[in-house]
Design a protein around this motif. Sequence first.
Motif, PDB file in Angstrom:
ATOM      1  N   LEU A  48      -2.229  30.269 -21.555  1.00 20.38           N
ATOM      2  CA  LEU A  48      -1.800  31.175 -20.247  1.00 20.38           C
ATOM      3  C   LEU A  48      -3.086  31.173 -19.406  1.00 20.38           C
ATOM      4  O   LEU A  48      -4.060  31.573 -19.906  1.00 20.38           O
ATOM      5  N   PRO A  49      -2.780  31.030 -18.183  1.00 21.17           N
ATOM      6  CA  PRO A  49      -4.061  31.364 -17.118  1.00 21.17           C
ATOM      7  C   PRO A  49      -4.344  32.741 -16.945  1.00 21.17           C
ATOM      8  O   PRO A  49      -5.183  33.112 -16.433  1.00 21.17           O
ATOM      9  N   ASP A  50      -3.627  33.933 -17.826  1.00 23.44           N
ATOM     10  CA  ASP A  50      -3.814  35.101 -17.708  1.00 23.44           C
ATOM     11  C   ASP A  50      -5.272  35.440 -18.404  1.00 23.44           C
ATOM     12  O   ASP A  50      -5.901  36.304 -18.178  1.00 23.44           O
ATOM     13  N   CYS A  51      -5.629  34.335 -19.254  1.00 20.90           N
ATOM     14  CA  CYS A  51      -6.969  34.507 -20.140  1.00 20.90           C
ATOM     15  C   CYS A  51      -8.135  34.182 -19.002  1.00 20.90           C
ATOM     16  O   CYS A  51      -9.298  34.736 -19.407  1.00 20.90           O
ATOM     17  N   LEU A  52      -7.795  33.712 -17.549  1.00 23.52           N
ATOM     18  CA  LEU A  52      -9.004  33.422 -16.689  1.00 23.52           C
ATOM     19  C   LEU A  52      -9.174  34.687 -16.049  1.00 23.52           C
ATOM     20  O   LEU A  52      -8.474  35.597 -15.761  1.00 23.52           O
ATOM     21  N   GLY A  53     -10.518  35.119 -15.924  1.00 19.61           N
ATOM     22  CA  GLY A  53     -11.037  36.285 -15.316  1.00 19.61           C
ATOM     23  C   GLY A  53     -11.020  35.854 -13.761  1.00 19.61           C
ATOM     24  O   GLY A  53     -10.581  35.093 -13.119  1.00 19.61           O
ATOM     25  N   GLU A  54     -12.131  36.641 -13.234  1.00 22.12           N
ATOM     26  CA  GLU A  54     -12.418  36.573 -11.632  1.00 22.12           C
ATOM     27  C   GLU A  54     -13.202  35.488 -11.462  1.00 22.12           C
ATOM     28  O   GLU A  54     -14.495  35.619 -12.125  1.00 22.12           O
ATOM     29  N   SER A  55     -12.865  34.680 -10.486  1.00 19.54           N
ATOM     30  CA  SER A  55     -13.665  33.451 -10.260  1.00 19.54           C
ATOM     31  C   SER A  55     -14.175  33.281  -8.620  1.00 19.54           C
ATOM     32  O   SER A  55     -14.875  32.470  -8.545  1.00 19.54           O
ATOM     33  N   TYR A  56     -13.604  34.263  -7.817  1.00 25.67           N
ATOM     34  CA  TYR A  56     -13.780  34.307  -6.441  1.00 25.67           C
ATOM     35  C   TYR A  56     -15.387  34.483  -6.231  1.00 25.67           C
ATOM     36  O   TYR A  56     -15.696  33.714  -5.412  1.00 25.67           O
TER      37      TYR A  56
END
Length: 227
Positions: A48-56
């Motif tokens: 799930l993409p929820d595992c991705l953190g902040e990338s901005y």
Amino acid sequence: MSKFWELEEVPLKRHLNPKEKAFEAHFINHTLRLESGRFSVSFPLKDLPDCLGESYTLAKNRLLTLEKRFRKQLDVKLQYINFIREYEELGHLTESTISKPNPSYFLCHHAVFKNSSESTKIRVVFDGSAPTSSGHSINDILMVGPNLQDSLFSILIRARQHKYLLTGDVKKMYRQNRNMQLILWREDESLPIKTLILNTVTYYGMASSSYLSTRCLWQLGEECSDE
């Protein structure tokens, strides 16, 4: 001697492993043929993409670093601007109404030059492996997929069966989920930074793009006759 015979053997038909079968099933269940004739595909996520953190933040810092290069190399800046403009004119990117969607993944990007290219000397490469604050990147949660291309041996044998042989290059082949393909951009440092959505499969840096595009070509061959 055993290595010699292995090299001389005719390639056997490849069987897909469970992960590759899952990728194939995902393609069949999540791919649509649009009225325009193009294929609409979905990213084959294994998590799930929820595992991705902040990338901005990282994407913004990379953009600021890129702009430092532009100050010294105005010709690179102009070519970069033209490349992004072409993306927009072709409908391959649009400006997002939300600056930081959630969930999302912001792709860092940089330029690669190929002076031998007859069409585009500059190519903007998107970094799908840049880690987010959680340590995961978009490529970490994308299935790669099997290699669908025939072996070189098979291609050469098939080519020798015909009197004439045509080859070609599909221009801008790898460009169709939207919030998982965001970039930051502005044409000049005096302008506000904009969030842009890449609307098409991004080949330059995304793990699943090669399979998705090749699989679409294969599907096109299945659906179309020789007439």
